[in-house]
Design a protein around this motif. Structure first.
Motif, PDB file in Angstrom:
ATOM      1  N   GLN A 197       0.827  -1.203   0.000  1.00  0.00           N
ATOM      2  CA  GLN A 197       0.000   0.000   0.000  1.00  0.00           C
ATOM      3  C   GLN A 197       0.866   1.260   0.000  1.00  0.00           C
ATOM      4  OE1 GLN A 197      -2.561  -0.466   3.368  1.00  0.00           O
ATOM      5  NE2 GLN A 197      -3.998  -1.833   2.307  1.00  0.00           N
ATOM      6  N   ILE A 198       1.999   1.230   0.722  1.00  0.00           N
ATOM      7  CA  ILE A 198       2.908   2.384   0.733  1.00  0.00           C
ATOM      8  C   ILE A 198       3.494   2.603  -0.658  1.00  0.00           C
ATOM      9  CG2 ILE A 198       5.061   3.285   1.688  1.00  0.00           C
ATOM     10  CD1 ILE A 198       4.447   1.742   4.248  1.00  0.00           C
ATOM     11  N   ILE A 199       3.913   1.508  -1.298  1.00  0.00           N
ATOM     12  CA  ILE A 199       4.469   1.615  -2.648  1.00  0.00           C
ATOM     13  C   ILE A 199       3.403   2.102  -3.620  1.00  0.00           C
ATOM     14  CG2 ILE A 199       5.502   0.302  -4.542  1.00  0.00           C
ATOM     15  CD1 ILE A 199       6.726  -1.544  -2.444  1.00  0.00           C
ATOM     16  N   ASP A 200       2.196   1.588  -3.491  1.00  0.00           N
ATOM     17  CA  ASP A 200       1.114   2.011  -4.377  1.00  0.00           C
ATOM     18  C   ASP A 200       0.815   3.497  -4.225  1.00  0.00           C
ATOM     19  OD1 ASP A 200       0.891  -0.525  -5.370  1.00  0.00           O
ATOM     20  OD2 ASP A 200      -0.804  -1.102  -4.082  1.00  0.00           O
ATOM     21  N   GLN A 201       0.913   4.007  -2.990  1.00  0.00           N
ATOM     22  CA  GLN A 201       0.646   5.421  -2.761  1.00  0.00           C
ATOM     23  C   GLN A 201       1.696   6.295  -3.434  1.00  0.00           C
ATOM     24  OE1 GLN A 201      -2.096   6.760  -1.251  1.00  0.00           O
ATOM     25  NE2 GLN A 201      -1.264   8.695  -2.016  1.00  0.00           N
ATOM     26  N   GLN A 202       2.970   5.884  -3.342  1.00  0.00           N
ATOM     27  CA  GLN A 202       4.039   6.634  -4.006  1.00  0.00           C
ATOM     28  C   GLN A 202       3.844   6.643  -5.520  1.00  0.00           C
ATOM     29  OE1 GLN A 202       7.518   4.589  -2.592  1.00  0.00           O
ATOM     30  NE2 GLN A 202       7.544   5.653  -0.631  1.00  0.00           N
ATOM     31  N   VAL A 203       3.519   5.490  -6.073  1.00  0.00           N
ATOM     32  CA  VAL A 203       3.281   5.407  -7.518  1.00  0.00           C
ATOM     33  C   VAL A 203       2.073   6.242  -7.917  1.00  0.00           C
ATOM     34  CG1 VAL A 203       2.698   3.847  -9.412  1.00  0.00           C
ATOM     35  CG2 VAL A 203       4.377   3.146  -7.702  1.00  0.00           C
ATOM     36  N   ALA A 204       1.024   6.225  -7.090  1.00  0.00           N
ATOM     37  CA  ALA A 204      -0.181   6.994  -7.390  1.00  0.00           C
ATOM     38  C   ALA A 204       0.094   8.491  -7.383  1.00  0.00           C
ATOM     39  CB  ALA A 204      -1.278   6.648  -6.387  1.00  0.00           C
ATOM     40  N   ASP A 205       0.927   8.960  -6.430  1.00  0.00           N
ATOM     41  CA  ASP A 205       1.263  10.385  -6.375  1.00  0.00           C
ATOM     42  C   ASP A 205       2.027  10.809  -7.630  1.00  0.00           C
ATOM     43  OD1 ASP A 205       0.028  10.526  -3.937  1.00  0.00           O
ATOM     44  OD2 ASP A 205       1.894  10.364  -2.775  1.00  0.00           O
ATOM     45  N   GLU A 206       2.980   9.985  -8.031  1.00  0.00           N
ATOM     46  CA  GLU A 206       3.752  10.312  -9.234  1.00  0.00           C
ATOM     47  C   GLU A 206       2.876  10.280 -10.478  1.00  0.00           C
ATOM     48  OE1 GLU A 206       7.848   8.848 -11.507  1.00  0.00           O
ATOM     49  OE2 GLU A 206       7.221   7.933  -9.615  1.00  0.00           O
ATOM     50  N   ARG A 207       1.996   9.299 -10.555  1.00  0.00           N
ATOM     51  CA  ARG A 207       1.103   9.203 -11.712  1.00  0.00           C
ATOM     52  C   ARG A 207       0.148  10.394 -11.750  1.00  0.00           C
ATOM     53  NH1 ARG A 207      -2.129   3.807 -11.860  1.00  0.00           N
ATOM     54  NH2 ARG A 207       0.002   3.043 -12.172  1.00  0.00           N
ATOM     55  N   LYS A 208      -0.327  10.818 -10.584  1.00  0.00           N
ATOM     56  CA  LYS A 208      -1.239  11.965 -10.527  1.00  0.00           C
ATOM     57  C   LYS A 208      -0.556  13.216 -11.042  1.00  0.00           C
ATOM     58  CE  LYS A 208      -4.215  14.531  -7.347  1.00  0.00           C
ATOM     59  NZ  LYS A 208      -4.663  14.663  -5.937  1.00  0.00           N
ATOM     60  N   LEU A 209       0.734  13.394 -10.692  1.00  0.00           N
ATOM     61  CA  LEU A 209       1.478  14.555 -11.171  1.00  0.00           C
ATOM     62  C   LEU A 209       1.521  14.580 -12.694  1.00  0.00           C
ATOM     63  CD1 LEU A 209       3.395  16.992 -10.834  1.00  0.00           C
ATOM     64  CD2 LEU A 209       5.277  15.347 -10.643  1.00  0.00           C
ATOM     65  N   TYR A 210       1.884  13.441 -13.297  1.00  0.00           N
ATOM     66  CA  TYR A 210       1.981  13.402 -14.755  1.00  0.00           C
ATOM     67  C   TYR A 210       0.608  13.540 -15.412  1.00  0.00           C
ATOM     68  CZ  TYR A 210       6.839  12.034 -14.270  1.00  0.00           C
ATOM     69  OH  TYR A 210       8.173  12.031 -13.978  1.00  0.00           O
ATOM     70  N   GLU A 211      -0.409  12.955 -14.819  1.00  0.00           N
ATOM     71  CA  GLU A 211      -1.753  13.098 -15.378  1.00  0.00           C
ATOM     72  C   GLU A 211      -2.206  14.555 -15.337  1.00  0.00           C
ATOM     73  OE1 GLU A 211      -4.164  10.434 -13.164  1.00  0.00           O
ATOM     74  OE2 GLU A 211      -3.573   8.643 -14.318  1.00  0.00           O
ATOM     75  N   ASN A 212      -1.882  15.256 -14.257  1.00  0.00           N
ATOM     76  CA  ASN A 212      -2.257  16.663 -14.160  1.00  0.00           C
ATOM     77  C   ASN A 212      -1.534  17.497 -15.209  1.00  0.00           C
ATOM     78  OD1 ASN A 212      -3.970  16.171 -12.029  1.00  0.00           O
ATOM     79  ND2 ASN A 212      -2.468  16.713 -10.451  1.00  0.00           N
ATOM     80  N   ILE A 213      -0.244  17.184 -15.413  1.00  0.00           N
ATOM     81  CA  ILE A 213       0.519  17.925 -16.413  1.00  0.00           C
ATOM     82  C   ILE A 213      -0.077  17.712 -17.804  1.00  0.00           C
ATOM     83  CG2 ILE A 213       2.741  18.056 -17.598  1.00  0.00           C
ATOM     84  CD1 ILE A 213       4.101  17.564 -14.937  1.00  0.00           C
ATOM     85  N   PHE A 214      -0.396  16.468 -18.149  1.00  0.00           N
ATOM     86  CA  PHE A 214      -0.964  16.200 -19.464  1.00  0.00           C
ATOM     87  C   PHE A 214      -2.349  16.830 -19.607  1.00  0.00           C
ATOM     88  CE2 PHE A 214       2.032  12.484 -19.432  1.00  0.00           C
ATOM     89  CZ  PHE A 214       2.795  12.937 -20.504  1.00  0.00           C
TER      90      PHE A 214
END
Length: 367
Positions: A197-214
């Motif tokens: 769950q900790i790893i998933d949260q880190q990946v989700a935060d990074e993915r959210k950043l890129y999704e927001n940029i796009f």
């Protein structure tokens, strides 16, 4: 056996070691003179080499931290040496105190233009031996980083099951044996869920950043400006340092970027209560950070929903982790809150403070 024969045997036995010792001495005496001179010369060379390395180490060390530099080496006009971290630390402290930076040895003024790189010292230091922090063996400094990161069997390594919660860390050569016996390899799915769950949260935060940029790149109104932050002083009794860019145009309005150090701490050159490293090692800067805000300088008749992000520009070398911020600008509320400039560490902050200007690219999106 008669007494005479026993005495003869005893005397012969006693003379055996003496005969072997005398034979070794005779070998040394009969050894070629050239070989003996060569062996003695090698021993003398080893002693001279060690003494020379020690002398060079004391001569080429940094005048501030008294350690051998690991990267760039600067020198003042009188030739005193400073490693790049101490050099930028001195310049940053001088900028924060509104003083001229000086060499700690001779007090001559130093700056980015008044000091020069010493390539000869950098090359000489890179060839000097250094001791590996893991195995204790000596290697040239220019190959030490590769040895410690990739080659050394004693370097610290983690378990391949660390992703599911194994906290083991130890020498690299012990990792295979540990992984064979690691209890985490046989844990159930329910037991490893917390780590996942900790790893998933880190990946989700990074993915959210890129999704927001796009998503922002799909906006109709997008603009970017390559800006410079220049240092200024307030006109208070205690002059405070802040940075401000020149005015620039975006979306038919005038804007300014303003930045401050440590949220305008009274004396940013002093360590805070949370900073214990500075007290242990005065050569290391106190904990520092830069925050910035976007300011609307013209009046607007309608709210402006602005998303903005700071990146390394084409004319700068800032190391930054991009973050997107959002603020609704109105006629009454024309200044965004101070947002952290996401620098990796205090050393990068010092490096930016040591420069005359901070170059960056600001991208703005209007919803």
């Amino acid at each position: 056996m008669s007494d005479t024969e026993a005495a003869t045997a005893t005397s012969s036995a006693e003379t055996v070691p003496e005969t072997s010792d005398s034979a070794e001495k005779m070998d040394e005496i009969n050894e070629p003179e050239t070989k003996r001179r060569k062996l003695n010369r090698n021993n003398d060379n080893d002693e001279k080499k060690n003494r020379l390395e020690e002398r060079l180490g004391s001569i080429l060390c940094c005048a501030v931290c008294l350690d051998l530099p690991r990267a760039a080496v600067y020198q003042c006009n009188n030739g005193h040496l400073m490693c790049v971290s101490c050099f930028t630390h001195l310049l940053a402290d001088a900028r924060l105190r509104d003083e001229s930076a000086t060499c700690p040895n001779c007090r001559v003024e130093i700056s980015k233009t008044a000091a020069t790189r010493n390539l000869a010292v950098e090359n000489a230091v890179s060839e000097l031996p250094s001791e590996c922090q893991y195995c204790g063996k000596e290697f040239p400094r220019n190959s030490m980083e590769r040895h410690e990161d990739q080659m050394c069997d004693e370097r610290t390594s983690g378990c391949k099951y660390s992703r599911i919660g194994c906290p083991w860390r130890g020498p690299k050569h012990e990792s295979k044996q540990h992984e064979q016996d690691c209890p985490h390899a046989n844990r159930s799915g329910a037991e490893v869920m917390e780590a996942l769950q900790i790893i998933d949260q880190q990946v989700a935060d990074e993915r959210k950043l890129y999704e927001n940029i796009f998503e922002l790149l799909g906006y109709e109104k997008i603009t970017f400006n390559d800006l410079q932050l220049k240092p200024y002083r307030t006109e208070e009794f205690v002059h405070r340092l802040y940075y401000e860019s020149s005015r620039f145009s975006a979306f038919n309005n005038q804007w300014v970027v303003k930045a401050r150090i440590n949220n305008s701490q009274k004396d940013p050159t002093q360590s805070s209560e949370r900073d214990i490293t500075y007290q242990k090692d005065p050569t290391q800067s106190s904990e520092r950070d830069i925050t910035y805000q976007l300011i609307l300088r013209t009046r607007t008749s309608c709210p402006l929903n602005i998303n903005f992000i700071i990146l390394r520009g084409p004319f700068g070398d800032m190391k930054i982790h991009p973050r997107i911020y959002r603020f609704d600008f109105t006629e009454q509320d024309n200044e965004s809150p101070y947002m952290p400039l996401s620098l990796p560490d205090t050393a990068e902050c010092n490096r930016l403070l040591a420069a005359k200007t901070i170059n960056f690219r600001l991208i703005m999106f209007l919803a």
